[in-house]
Write a protein that holds these residues in place. Sequence first.
Motif, PDB file in Angstrom:
ATOM      1  N   ASP A 119     101.109 159.820 114.741  1.00 52.62           N
ATOM      2  CA  ASP A 119     100.118 160.688 115.384  1.00 52.62           C
ATOM      3  C   ASP A 119      98.988 161.017 114.423  1.00 52.62           C
ATOM      4  N   ARG A 120      99.314 161.214 113.148  1.00 49.79           N
ATOM      5  CA  ARG A 120      98.271 161.506 112.155  1.00 49.79           C
ATOM      6  C   ARG A 120      97.371 160.297 111.958  1.00 49.79           C
ATOM      7  N   GLU A 121      97.978 159.113 111.847  1.00 53.15           N
ATOM      8  CA  GLU A 121      97.189 157.897 111.615  1.00 53.15           C
ATOM      9  C   GLU A 121      96.262 157.594 112.794  1.00 53.15           C
ATOM     10  N   LYS A 122      96.676 157.997 113.980  1.00 55.29           N
ATOM     11  CA  LYS A 122      95.829 157.756 115.155  1.00 55.29           C
ATOM     12  C   LYS A 122      94.510 158.526 115.075  1.00 55.29           C
ATOM     13  N   THR A 123      94.481 159.599 114.272  1.00 49.32           N
ATOM     14  CA  THR A 123      93.252 160.386 114.146  1.00 49.32           C
ATOM     15  C   THR A 123      92.367 159.892 113.009  1.00 49.32           C
ATOM     16  N   GLN A 124      92.863 158.938 112.205  1.00 46.19           N
ATOM     17  CA  GLN A 124      92.097 158.433 111.065  1.00 46.19           C
ATOM     18  C   GLN A 124      91.109 157.353 111.503  1.00 46.19           C
ATOM     19  N   TRP A 125      90.192 157.039 110.592  1.00 39.31           N
ATOM     20  CA  TRP A 125      89.382 155.837 110.752  1.00 39.31           C
ATOM     21  C   TRP A 125      90.328 154.669 110.973  1.00 39.31           C
ATOM     22  N   TYR A 126      90.030 153.813 111.938  1.00 35.61           N
ATOM     23  CA  TYR A 126      91.015 152.814 112.360  1.00 35.61           C
ATOM     24  C   TYR A 126      91.530 151.955 111.205  1.00 35.61           C
ATOM     25  N   PHE A 169      85.214 145.602 117.498  1.00 37.19           N
ATOM     26  CA  PHE A 169      84.481 144.340 117.360  1.00 37.19           C
ATOM     27  C   PHE A 169      83.131 144.545 116.651  1.00 37.19           C
ATOM     28  N   HIS A 170      82.570 145.719 116.797  1.00 40.86           N
ATOM     29  CA  HIS A 170      81.319 146.024 116.103  1.00 40.86           C
ATOM     30  C   HIS A 170      81.568 146.198 114.599  1.00 40.86           C
ATOM     31  N   ASP A 171      82.721 146.819 114.262  1.00 34.90           N
ATOM     32  CA  ASP A 171      82.991 147.184 112.874  1.00 34.90           C
ATOM     33  C   ASP A 171      83.665 146.083 112.062  1.00 34.90           C
ATOM     34  N   VAL A 172      84.530 145.285 112.711  1.00 36.28           N
ATOM     35  CA  VAL A 172      85.389 144.385 111.940  1.00 36.28           C
ATOM     36  C   VAL A 172      84.615 143.341 111.136  1.00 36.28           C
ATOM     37  N   PRO A 173      83.521 142.769 111.635  1.00 40.15           N
ATOM     38  CA  PRO A 173      82.806 141.811 110.770  1.00 40.15           C
ATOM     39  C   PRO A 173      82.273 142.449 109.492  1.00 40.15           C
ATOM     40  N   GLU A 174      81.709 143.648 109.620  1.00 37.85           N
ATOM     41  CA  GLU A 174      81.173 144.306 108.426  1.00 37.85           C
ATOM     42  C   GLU A 174      82.300 144.768 107.499  1.00 37.85           C
ATOM     43  N   PHE A 175      83.411 145.233 108.079  1.00 36.81           N
ATOM     44  CA  PHE A 175      84.569 145.619 107.267  1.00 36.81           C
ATOM     45  C   PHE A 175      85.042 144.441 106.418  1.00 36.81           C
ATOM     46  N   GLU A 176      85.142 143.275 107.037  1.00 37.52           N
ATOM     47  CA  GLU A 176      85.623 142.107 106.306  1.00 37.52           C
ATOM     48  C   GLU A 176      84.583 141.614 105.301  1.00 37.52           C
ATOM     49  N   ARG A 177      83.312 141.730 105.642  1.00 38.51           N
ATOM     50  CA  ARG A 177      82.281 141.375 104.652  1.00 38.51           C
ATOM     51  C   ARG A 177      82.357 142.297 103.439  1.00 38.51           C
ATOM     52  N   MET A 178      82.648 143.582 103.677  1.00 33.98           N
ATOM     53  CA  MET A 178      82.812 144.522 102.567  1.00 33.98           C
ATOM     54  C   MET A 178      83.977 144.103 101.678  1.00 33.98           C
ATOM     55  N   LEU A 179      85.083 143.676 102.292  1.00 35.41           N
ATOM     56  CA  LEU A 179      86.229 143.223 101.502  1.00 35.41           C
ATOM     57  C   LEU A 179      85.853 142.026 100.640  1.00 35.41           C
ATOM     58  N   VAL A 180      85.154 141.067 101.248  1.00 32.53           N
ATOM     59  CA  VAL A 180      84.760 139.869 100.507  1.00 32.53           C
ATOM     60  C   VAL A 180      83.782 140.225  99.388  1.00 32.53           C
ATOM     61  N   ARG A 181      82.818 141.114  99.681  1.00 37.04           N
ATOM     62  CA  ARG A 181      81.871 141.525  98.643  1.00 37.04           C
ATOM     63  C   ARG A 181      82.563 142.236  97.488  1.00 37.04           C
ATOM     64  N   ARG A 239      84.451 136.627 118.507  1.00 38.52           N
ATOM     65  CA  ARG A 239      83.639 137.725 118.008  1.00 38.52           C
ATOM     66  C   ARG A 239      83.941 138.103 116.552  1.00 38.52           C
ATOM     67  N   SER A 240      84.992 137.559 115.972  1.00 41.33           N
ATOM     68  CA  SER A 240      85.329 137.927 114.594  1.00 41.33           C
ATOM     69  C   SER A 240      85.420 136.716 113.672  1.00 41.33           C
ATOM     70  N   ASN A 241      84.929 135.585 114.132  1.00 39.55           N
ATOM     71  CA  ASN A 241      84.932 134.379 113.312  1.00 39.55           C
ATOM     72  C   ASN A 241      83.629 134.329 112.521  1.00 39.55           C
ATOM     73  N   ILE A 242      83.653 134.875 111.323  1.00 42.34           N
ATOM     74  CA  ILE A 242      82.432 134.983 110.517  1.00 42.34           C
ATOM     75  C   ILE A 242      82.493 134.013 109.340  1.00 42.34           C
ATOM     76  N   PRO A 243      81.360 133.565 108.827  1.00 44.72           N
ATOM     77  CA  PRO A 243      81.367 132.605 107.704  1.00 44.72           C
ATOM     78  C   PRO A 243      82.122 133.118 106.490  1.00 44.72           C
ATOM     79  N   GLU A 244      82.027 134.411 106.221  1.00 42.64           N
ATOM     80  CA  GLU A 244      82.685 134.980 105.043  1.00 42.64           C
ATOM     81  C   GLU A 244      84.219 134.981 105.184  1.00 42.64           C
TER      82      GLU A 244
END
Length: 306
Positions: A119-126, A169-181, A239-244
């Motif tokens: 229940d606590r994790e459900k309130t966090q940033w995904y 779907f809006h966030d996951v590409p940028e999230f993964e780019r952040m990981l790669v960066r 929607r999540s197949n990005i070059p990075e």
Amino acid sequence: MTDTPFEDAPRDWLEAELIDTLDEDFEIEFEDAILSQEIRKIYNRAHPEQIDRKVYFQSLLRLQAELIKLQDWVQHTGEKVVVLFEGRDAAGKGGVIKRITQRLNPRLVRVVALPAPSDREKTQWYFQRYVSHLPAAGEIVLFDRSWYNRAGVERVMGFANDDQVEAFFHDVPEFERMLVRSGIRLVKYWFSITDEEQQMRFLMRIHDPMKQWKLSPMDLQSRVRWEQYTKAKEEMLQRSNIPEAPWYIVEGNDKKRARLNCIDHLLTLFPYGPISHEEISLPERVFKPDYERAILPRDLYVPSKY
């Protein structure tokens, strides 16, 4: 000059170790022993061109030796590696993860398989609960299912609404780019099996007492909602197949070939090479004449039943 018994000892020991290694592989492959003869016949008819067992083990051991080199390279260079394993229920994700980690150092190579969020994790940033499991330098982390739960099971089963899925779907590409960066090498695998193959594997689990624990009400619902999962998968890959961090699809109907193909492909993604190690020599044991080993009570020992 003939070998002395002492010279033969290391050779005999090595042979025994290799036999133990093969025994360990056979134990892991112990999958059909409880199945009825009829279920086994049906499965074998559905897979008429199974890879030869000897060829499979030889290939697996060779690839696992390369995985050790990859592990050494990651530790030596301070690389950070994340590998995601996604796919339908019973697609073979756990099987390939088990073979990847089988001979690696668990301090350097970790498997993350998170339960449903609290229940606590459900309130966090995904993405928050996944971030804490990301690797430090010199580590490899294998996610047995990942943040893509939101695009799959959570979406299909109604645990996430349309707005939450769209935000993902809006966030996951940028999230993964952040990981790669940040220096993380991110690899994403989707294990693909046919409708018929999943049905066969579920039936095998139902009739195998050693595998029934793998079946959950959610797994059974995945059969009912096959088409919904298919549509969700197609949109997720698109929607999540990005070059990075591109997706790689593993054809999983043949379990053994899927394991070998996935491990082989994973190894091609890294410029690893042999890492030189200091030569190891076993030091002489120090003997103290006045030392006497204590005699421990028999009730401390595990009974020797075998």
